[in-house]
Motif scaffolding. Structure first.
Motif, mmCIF file in Angstrom:
data_model
loop_
_atom_site.group_PDB
_atom_site.id
_atom_site.type_symbol
_atom_site.label_atom_id
_atom_site.label_comp_id
_atom_site.label_asym_id
_atom_site.label_seq_id
_atom_site.Cartn_x
_atom_site.Cartn_y
_atom_site.Cartn_z
ATOM 1 N N HIS A 170 2.751 -4.937 11.576
ATOM 2 C CA HIS A 170 1.780 -6.151 11.345
ATOM 3 C C HIS A 170 0.989 -6.319 12.607
ATOM 4 O O HIS A 170 1.160 -7.036 13.447
ATOM 5 C CB HIS A 170 3.092 -7.317 11.164
ATOM 6 C CG HIS A 170 3.711 -7.195 10.221
ATOM 7 N ND1 HIS A 170 3.695 -7.739 8.814
ATOM 8 C CD2 HIS A 170 5.142 -7.154 10.039
ATOM 9 C CE1 HIS A 170 4.661 -7.720 8.066
ATOM 10 N NE2 HIS A 170 5.608 -7.101 8.793
ATOM 11 N N ARG B 256 9.745 -11.575 10.546
ATOM 12 C CA ARG B 256 9.239 -10.498 9.803
ATOM 13 C C ARG B 256 9.785 -9.172 10.438
ATOM 14 O O ARG B 256 10.087 -9.316 11.540
ATOM 15 C CB ARG B 256 7.550 -10.441 9.547
ATOM 16 C CG ARG B 256 6.816 -10.432 11.034
ATOM 17 C CD ARG B 256 5.517 -10.058 10.623
ATOM 18 N NE ARG B 256 4.390 -10.572 11.728
ATOM 19 C CZ ARG B 256 4.312 -9.957 12.934
ATOM 20 N NH1 ARG B 256 5.030 -8.783 13.454
ATOM 21 N NH2 ARG B 256 3.651 -10.530 13.696
ATOM 22 N N LYS C 231 3.812 -16.806 5.693
ATOM 23 C CA LYS C 231 3.581 -15.437 5.153
ATOM 24 C C LYS C 231 3.162 -14.750 6.127
ATOM 25 O O LYS C 231 2.467 -15.215 7.290
ATOM 26 C CB LYS C 231 2.968 -15.520 3.893
ATOM 27 C CG LYS C 231 3.197 -16.300 2.925
ATOM 28 C CD LYS C 231 4.382 -15.737 2.054
ATOM 29 C CE LYS C 231 4.546 -16.880 0.815
ATOM 30 N NZ LYS C 231 5.893 -16.414 0.035
ATOM 31 N N GLN D 239 1.075 -9.870 4.107
ATOM 32 C CA GLN D 239 1.518 -10.322 2.614
ATOM 33 C C GLN D 239 0.136 -10.987 2.113
ATOM 34 O O GLN D 239 -0.234 -10.777 1.223
ATOM 35 C CB GLN D 239 2.544 -11.513 2.741
ATOM 36 C CG GLN D 239 3.804 -11.002 2.580
ATOM 37 C CD GLN D 239 4.874 -12.101 2.635
ATOM 38 O OE1 GLN D 239 5.070 -12.701 3.902
ATOM 39 N NE2 GLN D 239 5.655 -12.186 1.807
ATOM 40 N N THR E 285 -2.649 -8.647 1.154
ATOM 41 C CA THR E 285 -2.366 -7.873 0.105
ATOM 42 C C THR E 285 -2.598 -8.817 -0.964
ATOM 43 O O THR E 285 -3.137 -8.409 -2.344
ATOM 44 C CB THR E 285 -0.718 -7.447 0.232
ATOM 45 O OG1 THR E 285 -0.712 -6.625 1.134
ATOM 46 C CG2 THR E 285 -0.566 -6.612 -1.215
ATOM 47 N N ASN F 298 -2.552 -1.803 -0.148
ATOM 48 C CA ASN F 298 -0.988 -1.722 0.407
ATOM 49 C C ASN F 298 -0.244 -0.922 -0.527
ATOM 50 O O ASN F 298 0.379 -1.353 -1.718
ATOM 51 C CB ASN F 298 -0.415 -3.291 0.377
ATOM 52 C CG ASN F 298 0.876 -3.195 0.743
ATOM 53 O OD1 ASN F 298 1.649 -2.196 0.951
ATOM 54 N ND2 ASN F 298 1.516 -4.313 1.440
ATOM 55 N N ALA G 128 3.209 -1.442 -1.980
ATOM 56 C CA ALA G 128 3.731 -2.874 -2.610
ATOM 57 C C ALA G 128 3.233 -3.136 -4.038
ATOM 58 O O ALA G 128 2.105 -2.522 -4.368
ATOM 59 C CB ALA G 128 3.260 -3.931 -1.573
ATOM 60 N N TYR H 153 4.706 -8.348 -3.547
ATOM 61 C CA TYR H 153 5.057 -8.387 -2.215
ATOM 62 C C TYR H 153 4.905 -9.852 -1.450
ATOM 63 O O TYR H 153 5.675 -9.931 -0.373
ATOM 64 C CB TYR H 153 3.849 -7.476 -1.683
ATOM 65 C CG TYR H 153 3.891 -7.314 -0.111
ATOM 66 C CD1 TYR H 153 5.151 -6.510 0.296
ATOM 67 C CD2 TYR H 153 3.047 -7.638 0.606
ATOM 68 C CE1 TYR H 153 5.023 -6.285 1.759
ATOM 69 C CE2 TYR H 153 2.959 -7.475 2.021
ATOM 70 C CZ TYR H 153 4.331 -6.626 2.733
ATOM 71 O OH TYR H 153 4.328 -6.557 3.948
ATOM 72 N N PRO I 296 8.775 -9.241 0.627
ATOM 73 C CA PRO I 296 8.213 -8.325 1.480
ATOM 74 C C PRO I 296 9.133 -7.008 1.920
ATOM 75 O O PRO I 296 8.691 -6.181 2.546
ATOM 76 C CB PRO I 296 7.355 -8.993 2.520
ATOM 77 C CG PRO I 296 8.141 -10.353 2.635
ATOM 78 C CD PRO I 296 8.603 -10.422 1.499
ATOM 79 N N ASP J 146 8.373 -3.583 3.802
ATOM 80 C CA ASP J 146 8.324 -3.507 5.273
ATOM 81 C C ASP J 146 9.301 -2.267 5.449
ATOM 82 O O ASP J 146 8.625 -1.461 6.743
ATOM 83 C CB ASP J 146 8.432 -4.666 5.704
ATOM 84 C CG ASP J 146 7.234 -5.748 5.179
ATOM 85 O OD1 ASP J 146 6.124 -5.277 5.107
ATOM 86 O OD2 ASP J 146 7.415 -6.872 5.955
#
Lengths: 854, 220
Positions: free
Chosen positions: A185, A541, A568, A572, A575, A591, A594, A598, A602, A606
């Motif tokens: 991320h 996350r 989020k 995310q 995407t 992505n 995904a 997603y 997620p 991930d």
């Protein structure tokens, strides 16, 4: 993670209590209770009830996550989904770890005050919990809560409209490092998640100059061909002399344990020197010889040192002849015979002005004797580390300072040796950094400008010359096309608060049609946004943390708690936007692992990205630990064969050609690229840069006799240690430890009739801010210091009450792109206005953001 | 009996209590050691402490004090880092009207039982080092208990484990004093001292803390 089997044994070891004494003690205690210690008077074990002990809580190792200069471990102790407290690395969360393990090779990664305060940031009243859309004027701070669907529909629709109306350069990517240094991320100016999304979407103006260190990056690339010119932090333990040039490792942690290894160096007899307008905490800790210097004159002082070294024959001619291009006439390339070389410039053979210590003393305010003494110390102490920090490079012609430093490092042969230093940027160990999708779209842009010129571009469009905004050249029809900027995206970025000349930005932002801010808290930038998207923090996350420039380790960052509110992740959001804008094709290209779900789930995706990344780590870096074991352990610390020192292999092999990553294969004090550039207006730099390092007079400094009549003080704005740029400004714990205050020398304050605690206004023609004053002997006369990153807080007259120095800075970058943050003249006087340290004193303003329901 | 006499008697009783108070003699008095010179003053220990003890802004169990002096350009600076010194003769303890303050027999930690504290703040006034901190939210006085829960689990307190420079440590105070404690807080050829400039007289309470003093912070 290994738990101690016998707590008593552990305490004994860690306190080095003799076992027999201790047992005797326990026995005595037991006996004591029989012979009359009043058991009813024995109060409870804890001062606060109920008080959960660490061992009753769930322990989850993770890390801090900001752009501070290091990366440390944080260990969350949680109950249910709530983090009760944080601790840090104590030696347990690594391979063969145990409590207290803290060796030279694998030191603990102990978090600083900011990391330790993270719980207050996580649960702060400034958290953004829901998507919001603006209902008032820009900057007014009036928003209403909307659904994700409404927010993203608006953003997608506006993005398409703006791209189709104004072309592929209409949206500026102002992503920055606020959520950086995760492998998955990642927010990043150049190759982050936002850049790839906007590039793929087909509308992106990139911002190429890095606010922190563009002058330094330029110097490292020009001189060494790489920014990996750094040593790992343990290498500093081996220096005999460390010159901290504008460097304050007690504040700006350049590496996770650099300051600690420097303490070891001190214990082994290393001498320290600080060249800085302030006597910093680093100076006192390392008992440094403090040489106060006028801001922006560092290159002149270095030239004076070079003159002394050359004329006293203290330079390492063998090193120069073997590795360096253009240090002197003998090392000039054949094609450039007759052009200026460094030594002849220093000796004054071109302009009849030898750059003597006496000449330098006039400019920089350091006595010629001190310049000579330091030059001799540096040239004769082996090994010696001249650590040329970034901050003096954040100046008009700041790149000349960094290049001059590289010349000194090279002429004394302190490059590629343990205990020496070639930094520069100082990036050292090479991490496996990318788990996010990486392809030809990673850095696609249709225009790229100097980052602090966006407002200038917006306000003057279309009457803007390419060199004014540092337009990066292209080979297609978009070359030289001035971007028609109509929107900004902020991801992990508070740039509106952090770039230069904020009042000009305020004028510019009202001309925009879409401003999107993605952040976990409301920020000063966010107040100027049309759409606020709540982003999950790194506690919410799954990711893995990278060290920051120095350090050789990875720290697992599990999803410690569920995302707060409707947060989020950035990934995310992009995407989902890709799916909305371009359907499955865009969605799956952006992505690949995904599907549309997603946005709601997620975690498996991930995990899949991270597993792939770990496989790269295993195969590229010889790691045997499995992914599952890594997750259970918490971190992976590499053991290197020897302290990593930049360029050591090249220097040890004494190879003459083709080793350095420059076009000549040598250390280029005389730059091939610059010497061969014919038309600088066609380059991203825009304006001429000499092929050798030179002292060039900045546009605002204390030597400007006319300008200092009106604005007699030179203001510098270094990084504070109680914030990471603007992050953490809203944390009451941290604001309790330090004030946002203007530092001024005592004799200056006496002249103005000011004392510590007075509220003053700092001003020039660009703006004004209101701050309390701190009067000290630890600052050079004529210089005032105001730390960057306070959260802009304007009153009705447009004065900033928070003390943000960037209402005074100029949005005129150095040719090489260095932000001129520290090139500011100003004046100071007593103020009738009140300083406001933070938004938490402004309940009404916050209620606009969080509670207004229109 | 007149109200005046009642008051007099009460005072007398309290005075007698104070005079007859015999401090607990711990089996193994623990104490702190701090290197005033090598401390970078980052205050990670302070924040770690606040987080551990759930304190809001206001009360600060641990305080890194900044000392600076000299005249430009000949200046100096150092840090003195103090929380509760878990004194051998704590001044706070006998002032407590409810018996909330107690000293542990095993390790000499001085602690306040929050269920007994009435927030009268007498201890705060009595302490020469400013250790007891009034918490206006809970309306009681709180202070460092050397992370007794961590000690009992065999670990060192949060402040020590937070120290980025490894200049803060705990140990048996006698061993800190005689230099036999193995600790990174004290460097080779460095000695510890009971008192540094600006600090209250240690003879008042015999605090369980030692410092590596700055040359300008030494007390003759």
């Amino acid at each position: 993670m290994k738990e101690p089997k016998d707590p008593l044994e552990f305490l004994e070891t860690s306190l080095n209590v003799n076992r027999r004494d201790f047992l005797k003690g326990s026995a005595a205690l037991a006996a004591g209770s029989l012979v009359g210690i009043d058991a009813t008077r024995e109060a409870k074990a804890f001062a606060y009830e109920p008080y959960p002990r660490d061992d009753e809580l769930t322990t989850v190792p993770t890390s801090c996550a900001h752009n501070c200069g290091s990366r440390h471990m944080l260990v969350a102790h949680k109950k249910g989904d709530v983090i009760v407290r944080l601790s840090t690395d104590d030696g347990r969360y690594q391979k063969d770890g145990e409590f207290g393990k803290d060796t030279f090779e694998e030191p603990q990664l102990r978090a600083c005050l900011r990391g330790r305060s993270y719980r207050s940031r996580l649960y702060s009243p400034e958290r953004l919990l829901h998507p919001m859309m603006r209902v008032g004027k820009r900057g007014e701070g009036k928003f209403k809560r909307v659904s994700w669907d409404e927010a993203l529909t608006h953003v997608a629709k506006e993005m398409i409209r703006i791209r189709d109306t104004y072309g592929p350069t209409a949206l500026v990517d102002q992503s920055y490092a606020g959520a950086s240094y995760g492998v998955l991320h990642k927010s990043d100016q150049i190759e982050g998640l936002l850049g790839r999304f906007m590039g793929m979407f087909g509308c992106r103006t990139n911002s190429w100059s890095v606010p922190s260190y563009q002058g330094t990056t330029f110097s490292s690339r020009i001189t060494f061909g790489t920014i990996e010119d750094g040593n790992e932090d343990d290498a500093f333990a081996f220096s005999k002399l460390i010159i901290m040039w504008g460097w304050n490792p007690a504040y700006t942690f350049h590496g996770g344990n650099t300051f600690y290894y420097m303490r070891m160096a001190k214990q082994k007899g290393c001498k320290f020197v600080l060249i800085d307008p302030q006597y910093t905490d680093s100076a006192s800790t390392y008992d440094a010889w403090w040489i106060p210097i006028r801001p922006n004159t560092d290159a002149a002082m270095m030239a004076g040192m070079a003159h002394y070294i050359f004329t006293n024959n203290l330079h390492d001619q063998d090193f120069i002849d073997t590795f360096v291009q253009g240090m002197d006439a003998g090392t000039m390339p054949d094609w450039a015979q007759g052009q200026e070389n460094f030594k002849d410039y220093i000796l004054g053979n071109y302009d009849d002005q030898p750059k003597t210590p006496e000449w330098a003393a006039e400019i920089c305010g350091v006595s010629a004797d001190d310049i000579k003494k330091l030059a001799r110390m540096y040239a004769t102490t082996k090994p010696a580390a001249l650590k040329a920090s970034w901050s003096p490079g954040r100046n008009a012609y700041g790149e000349q300072y960094n290049r001059m430093a590289a010349a000194l490092q090279a002429m004394t042969g302190n490059i590629g040796v343990l205990g020496g230093c070639a930094e520069g940027v100082g990036k050292a160990w090479h991490a496996e950094a990318v788990a996010y999708p990486y392809d030809q779209y990673a850095n696609t842009w249709f225009a790229s400008i100097k980052s602090d010129r966006w407002a200038h571009c917006v306000l003057n469009y279309p009457n803007v010359k390419r060199e004014e905004i540092g337009l990066w050249p292209r080979t297609d029809e978009l070359d030289g096309v001035i971007p028609n900027i109509k929107g900004i995206f902020w991801q992990g970025s508070d740039w509106f608060n952090q770039l230069t000349n904020i009042n000009k930005e305020i004028a510019a932002i009202n001309k925009l049609e879409l401003v999107v801010c993605m952040d976990s808290t409301i920020t000063p930038s966010g107040l100027y946004a049309d759409v606020l998207l709540p982003i999950a923090t790194h506690f919410e996350r799954h990711d893995v943390a990278l060290p920051w420039y120095k350090g050789h380790y990875y720290i697992h960052r599990p999803k410690v708690i569920e995302p707060m509110g409707e947060s989020k992740t950035d990934f995310q959001v992009f995407t989902e936007l890709a799916w909305r804008i371009g359907g499955e094709k865009f969605g799956r290209t952006y992505n690949p692992k995904a599907g549309r779900d997603y946005f709601d789930n997620p975690d498996p995706v991930d995990e899949a990205y991270l597993v792939d990344w770990w496989h790269k780590v295993q195969s590229h870096q010889g790691v045997e630990m499995s992914w599952e074991e890594f997750k259970n352990t918490g971190s992976y610390k590499f053991k290197l064969d020897r302290p990593h020192v930049a360029f050591q292999d090249i220097v040890e092999s004494r190879m003459q050609n083709g080793q350095w990553q420059t076009s000549s294969g040598k250390i280029e004090i005389f730059s091939t690229q610059l010497a061969q550039t014919k038309d600088f207006t066609r380059t991203a730099w825009g304006y001429p840069i000499p092929a050798i390092p030179k002292w060039i007079e900045p546009w605002e400094w204390l030597g400007e006799k006319e300008k200092i009549k009106k604005h007699p003080f030179h203001m510098i704005s270094p990084h504070p240690r109680w914030r990471t740029h603007s992050i953490f400004h809203n944390i009451p714990w941290l604001r309790e430890t330090y004030d946002q205050e203007l530092t001024m020398n005592a004799s200056d304050a006496r002249k103005l009739g000011l004392k510590t605690g007075d509220t003053v206004e700092v001003f020039n023609d660009r703006g004004k801010c209101i701050v309390p004053l701190y009067v000290t002997e630890r600052c050079m006369p004529g210089v005032v210091v105001l730390h960057e990153g306070a959260w802009l807080d304007l009153d009705q007259e447009g004065d900033d009450l928070s003390g943000n120095p960037d209402v005074l800075t100029l949005d005129e970058p150095s040719p090489a792109g260095a932000f001129a943050y520290n090139t500011v003249l100003c004046d100071v006087r007593k103020s009738d206005k009140a300083h406001r340290p933070g938004w938490d004193q402004l309940a009404t303003a916050r209620s606009h953001v969080f509670r207004r329901d229109l | 009996m007149a109200a005046k006499d009642k008051e007099k008697i009460k005072n007398a009783v309290q005075k007698r209590k104070r005079e007859h108070y015999v401090p607990v003699k711990p089996i193994n008095q623990l104490g702190f050691v701090h290197n005033n010179v090598d401390c970078i003053g980052c205050r990670a220990c302070e924040i770690a402490c606040k987080d551990k003890n759930g304190l809001g802004p206001g009360p600060r169990f641990r305080r890194v004090q900044y000392i600076e002096g000299g005249t430009y350009p000949e200046v100096y600076a150092y840090k003195v880092n103090m929380s509760c010194n878990h004194c051998a003769q704590p001044a706070c303890l006998p002032t407590c009207p409810t018996g909330a303050i107690f000293k542990r027999k095993d390790n000499g930690v001085v602690d306040i039982d929050s269920t007994l504290c009435i927030g009268c703040r007498r201890c705060e006034a009595a302490c020469p080092f400013g250790a007891p901190q009034f918490d206006p939210v809970d309306n009681i006085v709180k202070k460092c208990n050397m992370c007794i829960d961590e000690l009992e689990a065999g670990r060192k307190p949060y402040c020590v484990m937070a120290c980025m420079m490894r200049v803060l440590d705990i140990g048996t105070i006698d061993r800190i004093a005689d230099g036999t404690l193995v600790t990174k807080a004290v460097g080779p050829n460095e000695e510890v001292t009971r008192q540094v400039k600006g600090m209250s007289n240690p003879d008042l309470t015999n605090p369980s803390i030692r410092f590596v003093a700055h040359s300008k912070g030494k007390v003759e």
